[in-house]
Design a protein around this motif. Structure first.
Motif, PDB file in Angstrom:
ATOM      1  N   THR A  23      23.348  27.562 -13.849  1.00 23.94           N
ATOM      2  CA  THR A  23      24.409  26.544 -13.825  1.00 23.94           C
ATOM      3  C   THR A  23      24.917  26.266 -15.234  1.00 23.94           C
ATOM      4  N   VAL A  24      23.986  26.226 -16.205  1.00 25.10           N
ATOM      5  CA  VAL A  24      24.412  26.047 -17.600  1.00 25.10           C
ATOM      6  C   VAL A  24      25.365  27.162 -18.000  1.00 25.10           C
ATOM      7  N   MET A  80       1.883  21.572  -6.458  1.00 26.31           N
ATOM      8  CA  MET A  80       0.571  22.228  -6.628  1.00 26.31           C
ATOM      9  C   MET A  80      -0.085  22.382  -5.282  1.00 26.31           C
ATOM     10  N   THR A  99      28.716  26.888 -16.388  1.00 25.59           N
ATOM     11  CA  THR A  99      29.532  25.774 -16.879  1.00 25.59           C
ATOM     12  C   THR A  99      30.077  26.058 -18.276  1.00 25.59           C
ATOM     13  N   VAL A 100      29.242  26.645 -19.135  1.00 21.45           N
ATOM     14  CA  VAL A 100      29.670  26.846 -20.528  1.00 21.45           C
ATOM     15  C   VAL A 100      30.567  28.071 -20.659  1.00 21.45           C
ATOM     16  N   GLY A 121      13.536  27.992  -9.498  1.00 22.14           N
ATOM     17  CA  GLY A 121      14.119  26.699  -9.856  1.00 22.14           C
ATOM     18  C   GLY A 121      14.718  26.725 -11.242  1.00 22.14           C
ATOM     19  N   LEU A 122      13.997  27.326 -12.198  1.00 23.49           N
ATOM     20  CA  LEU A 122      14.529  27.431 -13.552  1.00 23.49           C
ATOM     21  C   LEU A 122      15.806  28.273 -13.565  1.00 23.49           C
ATOM     22  N   THR A 167      18.950  26.072 -12.502  1.00 22.54           N
ATOM     23  CA  THR A 167      19.510  25.225 -13.556  1.00 22.54           C
ATOM     24  C   THR A 167      20.044  26.070 -14.707  1.00 22.54           C
ATOM     25  N   GLY A 168      19.320  27.139 -15.048  1.00 18.25           N
ATOM     26  CA  GLY A 168      19.771  27.985 -16.150  1.00 18.25           C
ATOM     27  C   GLY A 168      21.106  28.635 -15.857  1.00 18.25           C
ATOM     28  N   LEU A 171       8.820  28.358  -8.901  1.00 13.80           N
ATOM     29  CA  LEU A 171       9.106  27.667 -10.157  1.00 13.80           C
ATOM     30  C   LEU A 171      10.149  28.429 -10.963  1.00 13.80           C
ATOM     31  N   SER A 229      33.306  22.806 -15.983  1.00  9.90           N
ATOM     32  CA  SER A 229      32.657  21.667 -15.351  1.00  9.90           C
ATOM     33  C   SER A 229      33.359  21.290 -14.061  1.00  9.90           C
ATOM     34  N   ALA A 230      32.595  20.708 -13.168  1.00  8.16           N
ATOM     35  CA  ALA A 230      33.132  20.312 -11.874  1.00  8.16           C
ATOM     36  C   ALA A 230      33.801  18.953 -11.948  1.00  8.16           C
ATOM     37  N   ALA A 266      -2.393  28.333  -6.527  1.00 11.26           N
ATOM     38  CA  ALA A 266      -1.495  27.856  -7.580  1.00 11.26           C
ATOM     39  C   ALA A 266      -0.560  28.959  -8.044  1.00 11.26           C
ATOM     40  N   MET A 267      -1.086  30.175  -8.155  1.00  9.65           N
ATOM     41  CA  MET A 267      -0.247  31.251  -8.658  1.00  9.65           C
ATOM     42  C   MET A 267       0.869  31.596  -7.678  1.00  9.65           C
TER      43      MET A 267
END
Lengths: 188, 351
Positions: free
Chosen positions: A25-26, A1, A29-30, A18-19, A22-23, A15, A47-48, A8-9
């Motif tokens: 990577t899912v 923050m 992997t799948v 960042g999502l 991870t998204g 953000l 998977s690694a 903030a915006m």
């Protein structure tokens, strides 16, 4: 923050990024397959990691798994036992007369090894004993599967340590042209 | 049993005596809490998170590790139930039950279909928000009763955070309540199901469209209410071990664990009811008897979807500092939620 609330915006793109990391990577992997099978989930291929007890990765050749003893080279000089930070090496020996090297010579006095134990329950795998041995009697082996149900069985005796010698890989040059520095293991 | 027989069975539901209805509802409540919590832990905490880190997660217990949770429960049940010597024994032992009770009470207002509800009253969401804050007392009890500095600090941080984020949570709900003209969750679902978007009523009018700002505020505040990362200052393991849960072991730790994920599920369900239309799916009449059967499943589907967002955020972002956390609540979310209420109220009157 941010310090000022007006900023903030400005954090929103970070953000979202960042999502996305991870998204994605899912998804990678799948759904690792490409082409027509893209939508077939195959996480075990994406998977690694490997599923250890079923699949084993070969450790690097210089991995520090377990310490092996080349008994013929050991002179029971006790350097390793004295340098060991954990005091986990137990050595006992006695002096013995060996036949002379040349006919007519005097019999030689050699140190004979009675006991050489390493307690792997205490050992912290620092490798100081291997480094400090002046006679090339201790070697790193990449084997790592020697856990025991009983802690007392982690005390490896002379014979067990000698068995690990079979798993010690051939010494590789540290760098090209360094074969002159190659450690030599003379025949017993 | 065929589908039609099941539906007619639900028709008989209203003719059962009070104790029969009550026991069915208690069993349904237990299933709804434990099954949803187990699903969330397995699907999200074990699997999706593993995939986010390019690994497989549990694979040994059952097919694809699906029975891992049972193994974990067995492990926790075997462990000794330790009470610290200086602890306030009664408070220490009661705390996890208070936390879990608030989760079960939250569930009470949730509708699962046109006739599948626990209680239907006009307090609805107001009751949910009120009993939802009972967990604060449980956490404070755990923090105080443990007689440990980590627990006390964790409990106080949790209390400060939960109280701070109750406010935006509640204010975000007010927008929905104004638009639905009801606090009854069943009524809110029906308003969304019967609603129209500029005269086009094919998908009803889920409030996520008109109340998108409220939805965002609700999700952020929910994340903080559940003390999930990035709002996990109360259980920050690098400074407070596990905060108010530090001294707990065995069954009582398991209760906290179940409470954490069951609450995630129930709060997701409330968000699904408020913003995604609850048990309703487009294509059927909202009074259709079929909804008594598929309604709960639809709701669980929406819960899994929404809680995926929670866990996605949880495993992506680092932790807020305490002052940043409070500033976000008081100086950003609360004014935004108030503005949202004003705009909603004005538009409600004007249009």
């Amino acid at each position: 923050m941010a310090n000022e609330d007006g900023e903030a915006m400005a954090l929103v793109p970070g953000l979202v990024k960042g999502l996305a990391v991870t998204g994605s990577t899912v998804i990678r992997t799948v759904f690792p397959k490409r082409g027509i099978k893209t939508l077939v989930p195959a996480p075990s291929q994406g998977s690694a990691t490997v599923q250890y007890p079923h699949v084993k990765e070969a450790p690097p050749t210089r991995a520090r798994g377990v310490i092996a003893l080349h008994e013929g080279n050991c002179t029971a000089c006790m350097l390793c036992a004295r340098e060991c930070p954990d005091w986990c090496i137990y050595i006992e020996g006695h002096k013995e007369k060996a036949p002379p090297r040349r006919a007519g010579g005097k019999p030689r006095q050699v140190n004979k090894l009675d006991r050489f134990d390493i307690d792997y329950a205490l050992c912290m795998f620092c490798g100081i004993c291997v480094d400090v041995c002046p006679f090339e009697a201790l070697f790193w082996s990449p084997e790592y599967e020697f856990s025991e149900p009983r802690i007392a069985d982690l005390l490896h005796d002379k014979a067990r340590l000698a068995d690990w010698m079979e798993t010690v890989p051939e010494f590789e040059d540290y760098e090209a042209g360094s074969s002159a520095k190659k450690a030599k293991v003379p025949p017993t | 049993m065929t589908l039609s027989a099941m539906i007619s069975g639900i028709g008989v539901f209203s003719e059962l005596s009070y104790w029969q209805v009550t026991s069915i509802r208690v069993a349904a409540g237990l299933v709804a809490v434990l099954l949803v919590a187990g699903t969330l832990v397995y699907v999200h905490l074990f699997k999706i998170v593993s995939f986010m880190q390019s690994r497989l997660g549990p694979m040994e217990a059952g097919p694809y590790g699906s029975l891992q949770l049972l193994a974990e429960i067995g492990k926790f049940l075997q462990k000794e139930d330790i009470v610290p010597r200086r602890a306030d024994r009664f408070v220490f032992k009661a705390a996890p039950f208070v936390v879990l009770a608030s989760t079960f009470l939250l569930l009470v207002v949730l509708p699962g279909g046109p006739d599948a509800w626990f209680i239907s009253n006009d307090l609805g969401i107001y009751l949910a928000m009120a009993v939802g804050s009972v967990s604060v007392i449980g956490i404070l009890m755990a923090g105080w009763g443990s007689a440990s500095k980590y627990s006390l600090l964790g409990g106080l941080r949790a209390t400060g955070q939960l109280i701070a984020y109750e406010l935006p949570l509640l204010l975000a709900v007010v927008g929905v309540v104004i638009q639905a003209e009801s606090m009854n969750l069943q009524q809110i679902v029906l308003v969304q199901a019967n609603g129209e978007i500029f005269g086009w009523g094919a998908i009803g009018n889920p409030f996520i469209i008109t109340q998108f700002v409220g939805f965002l505020i609700f999700m952020v505040a929910m994340q903080a209410e559940l003390t999930q990362t990035p709002f996990d200052m109360p259980v920050a393991e690098s400074e407070l071990v596990t905060g108010y849960m530090t001294e707990y072991s065995g069954l009582r730790f398991l209760l906290f664990f179940i409470g954490e994920f069951a609450t995630a599920g129930v709060f997701s369900a409330i968000a699904a009811v408020l913003f995604l239309g609850g048990w309703y799916v487009p294509g059927l009449e909202p009074t259709d008897n079929l909804f008594n059967v598929i309604g709960p499943l639809v709701l669980i589907g929406k819960v899994v979807l929404l809680s995926f967002l929670i866990f996605w955020i949880r495993f992506t972002f680092p932790r807020f500092r305490e002052d940043q956390l409070q500033r976000l609540a008081w100086k950003f979310l609360v004014p935004l939620a108030l503005a949202n209420i004003v705009v909603t109220a004005v538009l409600k009157v004007v249009i």
